[in-house]
Scaffold this motif. Structure first.
Motif, PDB file in Angstrom:
ATOM      1  N   LYS A  16       0.746  -1.161   0.138  1.00  0.00           N
ATOM      2  CA  LYS A  16      -0.114   0.028   0.062  1.00  0.00           C
ATOM      3  C   LYS A  16       0.979   1.376   0.106  1.00  0.00           C
ATOM      4  N   GLU A  17       2.159   1.231  -0.295  1.00  0.00           N
ATOM      5  CA  GLU A  17       3.248   2.190  -0.296  1.00  0.00           C
ATOM      6  C   GLU A  17       3.563   2.095  -1.593  1.00  0.00           C
ATOM      7  N   ILE A  18       3.561   3.442  -2.176  1.00  0.00           N
ATOM      8  CA  ILE A  18       4.059   3.506  -3.691  1.00  0.00           C
ATOM      9  C   ILE A  18       4.930   4.750  -3.571  1.00  0.00           C
ATOM     10  N   ARG A  19       5.855   4.621  -4.543  1.00  0.00           N
ATOM     11  CA  ARG A  19       6.901   5.710  -5.031  1.00  0.00           C
ATOM     12  C   ARG A  19       6.318   5.673  -6.717  1.00  0.00           C
ATOM     13  N   LEU A  20       5.757   6.694  -7.173  1.00  0.00           N
ATOM     14  CA  LEU A  20       5.311   6.774  -8.508  1.00  0.00           C
ATOM     15  C   LEU A  20       6.133   8.021  -9.229  1.00  0.00           C
ATOM     16  N   PHE A  21       6.771   7.696 -10.310  1.00  0.00           N
ATOM     17  CA  PHE A  21       7.639   8.560 -11.008  1.00  0.00           C
ATOM     18  C   PHE A  21       6.983   8.738 -12.429  1.00  0.00           C
ATOM     19  N   SER A  22       7.166  10.011 -12.882  1.00  0.00           N
ATOM     20  CA  SER A  22       6.617  10.396 -14.384  1.00  0.00           C
ATOM     21  C   SER A  22       7.430  11.519 -14.689  1.00  0.00           C
ATOM     22  N   ASP A  23       7.523  11.701 -16.122  1.00  0.00           N
ATOM     23  CA  ASP A  23       8.522  12.843 -16.409  1.00  0.00           C
ATOM     24  C   ASP A  23       7.492  14.200 -16.896  1.00  0.00           C
ATOM     25  N   SER A  24       6.119  13.887 -16.566  1.00  0.00           N
ATOM     26  CA  SER A  24       5.395  14.853 -16.981  1.00  0.00           C
ATOM     27  C   SER A  24       5.315  15.918 -15.767  1.00  0.00           C
ATOM     28  N   GLN A  25       5.944  16.992 -15.764  1.00  0.00           N
ATOM     29  CA  GLN A  25       5.893  18.042 -14.939  1.00  0.00           C
ATOM     30  C   GLN A  25       4.439  18.624 -14.638  1.00  0.00           C
ATOM     31  N   LEU A  26       3.771  18.946 -15.772  1.00  0.00           N
ATOM     32  CA  LEU A  26       2.390  19.094 -15.587  1.00  0.00           C
ATOM     33  C   LEU A  26       1.534  18.133 -14.721  1.00  0.00           C
ATOM     34  N   VAL A  27       1.420  16.755 -14.943  1.00  0.00           N
ATOM     35  CA  VAL A  27       0.835  16.023 -14.169  1.00  0.00           C
ATOM     36  C   VAL A  27       1.242  15.793 -12.744  1.00  0.00           C
ATOM     37  N   ILE A  28       2.462  15.358 -12.524  1.00  0.00           N
ATOM     38  CA  ILE A  28       2.872  15.474 -11.262  1.00  0.00           C
ATOM     39  C   ILE A  28       2.739  16.664 -10.250  1.00  0.00           C
ATOM     40  N   ARG A  29       2.814  17.959 -10.802  1.00  0.00           N
ATOM     41  CA  ARG A  29       2.565  19.249 -10.366  1.00  0.00           C
ATOM     42  C   ARG A  29       1.367  19.466  -9.895  1.00  0.00           C
ATOM     43  N   GLN A  30       0.333  19.129 -10.981  1.00  0.00           N
ATOM     44  CA  GLN A  30      -1.145  19.080 -10.609  1.00  0.00           C
ATOM     45  C   GLN A  30      -1.477  18.121  -9.520  1.00  0.00           C
ATOM     46  N   ILE A  31      -1.043  17.083  -9.609  1.00  0.00           N
ATOM     47  CA  ILE A  31      -1.342  15.876  -8.592  1.00  0.00           C
ATOM     48  C   ILE A  31      -0.884  16.591  -7.272  1.00  0.00           C
ATOM     49  N   THR A  32       0.322  16.878  -7.138  1.00  0.00           N
ATOM     50  CA  THR A  32       0.695  17.553  -5.821  1.00  0.00           C
ATOM     51  C   THR A  32       0.370  18.867  -5.472  1.00  0.00           C
ATOM     52  N   GLY A  33      -0.452  19.510  -6.401  1.00  0.00           N
ATOM     53  CA  GLY A  33      -1.242  20.634  -5.858  1.00  0.00           C
ATOM     54  C   GLY A  33      -0.325  21.889  -6.293  1.00  0.00           C
ATOM     55  N   ARG A  34       0.852  21.754  -6.619  1.00  0.00           N
ATOM     56  CA  ARG A  34       1.597  22.846  -7.270  1.00  0.00           C
ATOM     57  C   ARG A  34       1.243  23.580  -8.367  1.00  0.00           C
ATOM     58  N   TYR A  35       0.388  23.025  -9.140  1.00  0.00           N
ATOM     59  CA  TYR A  35      -0.202  23.885 -10.191  1.00  0.00           C
ATOM     60  C   TYR A  35      -1.610  23.623 -10.235  1.00  0.00           C
ATOM     61  N   ARG A  36      -2.491  24.639 -10.546  1.00  0.00           N
ATOM     62  CA  ARG A  36      -3.872  24.623 -10.693  1.00  0.00           C
ATOM     63  C   ARG A  36      -4.253  23.540 -12.041  1.00  0.00           C
ATOM     64  N   ILE A  37      -5.426  23.368 -12.079  1.00  0.00           N
ATOM     65  CA  ILE A  37      -6.038  22.448 -13.106  1.00  0.00           C
ATOM     66  C   ILE A  37      -7.126  23.237 -13.776  1.00  0.00           C
TER      67      ILE A  37
END
Length: 135
Positions: free
Chosen positions: A64-85
Motif C-alpha cells: 500500500k506504499e507506492i513511489r510513482l515517477f513520471s517525466d510529466s511536470q504538468l501531471v505531477i505538479r497538478q497531482i501534488t497541488g503545485r499547479y492549478r488545473i
C-alpha cells in the motif's frame, strides 16, 4: 513498497497516443508492465491515463506504499497541488487519480526523460504506437 514509472506519448498533439507503466517491488523485481493505445489524444491525457492505469493495477498487490515517477511536470505538479488545473477534461482525470490514491500512501516524483524507468515506459509507448499506426 511498489515503484511505478509511467509515461504517455502523442504523435502530434493531439495525435495517435499511447500510455505505459512499469511496476516493481521493493527488491526491484518487475511485477508488471503494460502499454495501451489510446487513439487520438493529447500528450497530457496520455500521461494522466498512464498514472490511472498503473494505480488501478497497483490495487491488485498487497503493498500500500507506492513511489510513482513520471517525466510529466504538468501531471505531477497538478497531482501534488503545485499547479492549478484549468482544463475541465484534465480535472476529470485528476479526480480519478485522487480516487485511486485513497488506499495508498504515495510519494510522487518528477524525473527527467532520461531516467531508465521512464525510458523503458517511453519505449513501450513507442512500440504500441508503431503497432497501431504502421498498419
Amino acid at each position: 513498497m511498489l515503484t511505478i514509472y509511467t509515461d504517455g506519448a502523442s504523435r502530434g498533439n493531439p495525435g495517435h497516443a499511447a500510455c505505459a507503466y512499469t511496476i516493481s517491488n521493493s527488491e526491484g523485481k518487475l511485477l508488471d508492465k503494460s502499454a495501451e493505445f489510446l487513439g487520438k489524444n493529447t500528450n497530457n491525457v496520455a500521461e494522466y491515463t498512464a498514472v490511472i492505469r498503473a494505480l488501478t493495477k497497483a490495487g491488485e498487490y498487497q503493498d500500500k506504499e507506492i513511489r510513482l515517477f513520471s517525466d510529466s511536470q504538468l501531471v505531477i505538479r497538478q497531482i501534488t497541488g503545485r499547479y492549478r488545473i484549468n482544463k475541465p477534461h484534465l480535472k476529470v482525470l485528476y479526480d480519478e487519480v485522487m480516487a485511486l490514491c485513497k488506499p495508498f500512501t504515495i510519494t510522487w516524483g518528477e524525473v527527467p526523460r532520461e531516467n531508465p524507468g521512464i525510458s523503458q515506459c517511453d519505449k513501450l509507448c513507442n512500440e504500441e504506437l508503431d503497432r497501431h499506426t504502421n498498419l
